[in-house]
Design a protein around this motif. Sequence first.
Motif, PDB file in Angstrom:
ATOM      1  N   LYS A 224       0.731  -1.001   0.185  1.00  0.00           N
ATOM      2  CA  LYS A 224       0.157  -0.066  -0.445  1.00  0.00           C
ATOM      3  C   LYS A 224       0.932   0.995  -0.468  1.00  0.00           C
ATOM      4  O   LYS A 224       1.875   0.989   0.640  1.00  0.00           O
ATOM      5  CB  LYS A 224      -0.953  -0.264   1.447  1.00  0.00           C
ATOM      6  CG  LYS A 224      -1.819  -0.646   1.572  1.00  0.00           C
ATOM      7  CD  LYS A 224      -2.209  -0.588   2.592  1.00  0.00           C
ATOM      8  CE  LYS A 224      -3.839  -2.437   2.641  1.00  0.00           C
ATOM      9  NZ  LYS A 224      -3.871  -2.341   3.922  1.00  0.00           N
ATOM     10  N   ALA A 225       0.183   1.955  -0.522  1.00  0.00           N
ATOM     11  CA  ALA A 225       1.065   3.963   0.101  1.00  0.00           C
ATOM     12  C   ALA A 225       1.704   3.817   1.250  1.00  0.00           C
ATOM     13  O   ALA A 225       3.041   4.968   0.861  1.00  0.00           O
ATOM     14  CB  ALA A 225      -0.122   4.657   0.394  1.00  0.00           C
ATOM     15  N   ASP A 226       1.524   3.406   2.120  1.00  0.00           N
ATOM     16  CA  ASP A 226       2.513   3.665   3.347  1.00  0.00           C
ATOM     17  C   ASP A 226       3.166   2.043   3.326  1.00  0.00           C
ATOM     18  O   ASP A 226       3.701   1.709   5.032  1.00  0.00           O
ATOM     19  CB  ASP A 226       1.364   3.310   4.850  1.00  0.00           C
ATOM     20  CG  ASP A 226       0.809   2.528   4.740  1.00  0.00           C
ATOM     21  OD1 ASP A 226       0.766   1.049   3.445  1.00  0.00           O
ATOM     22  OD2 ASP A 226      -0.242   2.544   5.757  1.00  0.00           O
ATOM     23  N   ALA A 227       3.298   1.320   3.139  1.00  0.00           N
ATOM     24  CA  ALA A 227       4.114   0.159   2.642  1.00  0.00           C
ATOM     25  C   ALA A 227       4.044  -0.603   2.939  1.00  0.00           C
ATOM     26  O   ALA A 227       5.057  -1.666   3.534  1.00  0.00           O
ATOM     27  CB  ALA A 227       6.486   1.265   3.689  1.00  0.00           C
ATOM     28  N   SER A 228       2.784  -0.775   3.950  1.00  0.00           N
ATOM     29  CA  SER A 228       1.861  -2.038   4.616  1.00  0.00           C
ATOM     30  C   SER A 228       2.102  -2.950   3.304  1.00  0.00           C
ATOM     31  O   SER A 228       1.174  -2.627   2.308  1.00  0.00           O
ATOM     32  CB  SER A 228       1.163  -1.651   5.496  1.00  0.00           C
ATOM     33  OG  SER A 228      -0.205  -0.859   4.586  1.00  0.00           O
ATOM     34  N   PRO A 229       1.998  -4.252   3.541  1.00  0.00           N
ATOM     35  CA  PRO A 229       1.727  -5.588   2.493  1.00  0.00           C
ATOM     36  C   PRO A 229       0.221  -6.096   3.331  1.00  0.00           C
ATOM     37  O   PRO A 229      -0.327  -5.690   4.295  1.00  0.00           O
ATOM     38  CB  PRO A 229       2.776  -6.449   3.421  1.00  0.00           C
ATOM     39  CG  PRO A 229       2.717  -6.792   4.745  1.00  0.00           C
ATOM     40  CD  PRO A 229       3.058  -4.636   4.928  1.00  0.00           C
ATOM     41  N   VAL A 230       0.132  -5.976   1.398  1.00  0.00           N
ATOM     42  CA  VAL A 230      -1.677  -6.420   1.477  1.00  0.00           C
ATOM     43  C   VAL A 230      -1.339  -7.616   0.514  1.00  0.00           C
ATOM     44  O   VAL A 230      -0.445  -7.644  -0.732  1.00  0.00           O
ATOM     45  CB  VAL A 230      -2.532  -5.887   1.181  1.00  0.00           C
ATOM     46  CG1 VAL A 230      -2.432  -4.981  -0.419  1.00  0.00           C
ATOM     47  CG2 VAL A 230      -3.416  -6.238   0.667  1.00  0.00           C
ATOM     48  N   THR A 231      -1.714  -9.201   0.871  1.00  0.00           N
ATOM     49  CA  THR A 231      -1.851  -9.667   0.373  1.00  0.00           C
ATOM     50  C   THR A 231      -2.845  -9.987  -0.591  1.00  0.00           C
ATOM     51  O   THR A 231      -4.275 -10.146  -0.290  1.00  0.00           O
ATOM     52  CB  THR A 231      -1.236 -11.205   0.611  1.00  0.00           C
ATOM     53  OG1 THR A 231      -2.295 -11.760   1.470  1.00  0.00           O
ATOM     54  CG2 THR A 231       0.095 -11.366   1.632  1.00  0.00           C
ATOM     55  N   GLU A 232      -3.014 -11.623  -1.623  1.00  0.00           N
ATOM     56  CA  GLU A 232      -4.702 -12.075  -2.214  1.00  0.00           C
ATOM     57  C   GLU A 232      -5.661 -12.758  -1.093  1.00  0.00           C
ATOM     58  O   GLU A 232      -6.518 -12.743  -1.084  1.00  0.00           O
ATOM     59  CB  GLU A 232      -3.987 -12.842  -3.252  1.00  0.00           C
ATOM     60  CG  GLU A 232      -3.347 -13.719  -3.020  1.00  0.00           C
ATOM     61  CD  GLU A 232      -2.945 -15.038  -4.881  1.00  0.00           C
ATOM     62  OE1 GLU A 232      -4.035 -14.758  -4.712  1.00  0.00           O
ATOM     63  OE2 GLU A 232      -1.894 -15.558  -4.441  1.00  0.00           O
ATOM     64  N   VAL A 233      -4.699 -12.952  -0.340  1.00  0.00           N
ATOM     65  CA  VAL A 233      -5.828 -13.442   1.296  1.00  0.00           C
ATOM     66  C   VAL A 233      -5.703 -13.440   1.547  1.00  0.00           C
ATOM     67  O   VAL A 233      -7.283 -13.463   2.394  1.00  0.00           O
ATOM     68  CB  VAL A 233      -4.250 -15.003   1.267  1.00  0.00           C
ATOM     69  CG1 VAL A 233      -5.424 -15.481   2.831  1.00  0.00           C
ATOM     70  CG2 VAL A 233      -3.256 -15.350   0.842  1.00  0.00           C
TER      71      VAL A 233
END
Length: 262
Positions: A33-42
């Motif tokens: 994300k814009a804040d560098a936190s990850p997001v997964t398809e899960v």
Amino acid sequence: MTSPYLAAALEAAEAAAAVIRMAYRGQFSVDYKADASPVTEVDIAAEATIKAVLKSHFPDHGFYGEELGREVGDNEHLWLIDPIDGTKSFVRGYPMFSTQIALMHKGELVLGVSSAPCWDGALGEVIFAEKGQGAWCDNQRLQVSSADTLSQTTLSTGNLARLARSPAWARLGELIGQVHRIRGYGDFLHYHLLAGGKIDAIVESDVNILDIAALSVIVHEAGGVFTDLEGQPLGLDTTSVCAATPGLHQQLLDTLRWTPPA
């Protein structure tokens, strides 16, 4: 008696757990994300699963999810969903993550389910609470400890970046010198431990409401006090936490005297 709301939330958490367990320590796509936190398809699949279950029971309710955003509903019922709170842990393959589902009714948080599907050797742990009905883990009712002096206190901290940039950082150091034990369990775990009487207080400065909404109901129903670091009740814009036994909560606020940095 389990209300229709709680029954639906537990069903949704169980459905999300199946999605998460299937992918855990496997192969999945990761974006940032814009804040560098990850997001997964899960994350996205689990949130979609939760919403599908809840919508099948309450099609007119509103929804506010970590990944799929806000969906306006009947203006009285708002479900708050974080499908994987602790995505960094999930991505790195260790079980310090949970699914958080809360219900806000007319602006008041009234229900919370916290499901850690891969915790405890993948046995998982689900804690839930509803206003006036107590906090529960399986058939065991939870209760915070009776600690009321700092010298008795086990204090756990979580995200502290903003607190570290404020004058309260030095006062946290003073507080650490007064308590019995300091730990950093973080994420869902220290809230589960607080509700079960295993630790006594929690301080965090960098959260959002989706991280803590369900957990706040659980701690409250276990007899604890849960506010932000200024002592204010939780709302959609809350970003900090002071959660503790009734005998400790005001002592923590008075010691830290938190003012958010500009």
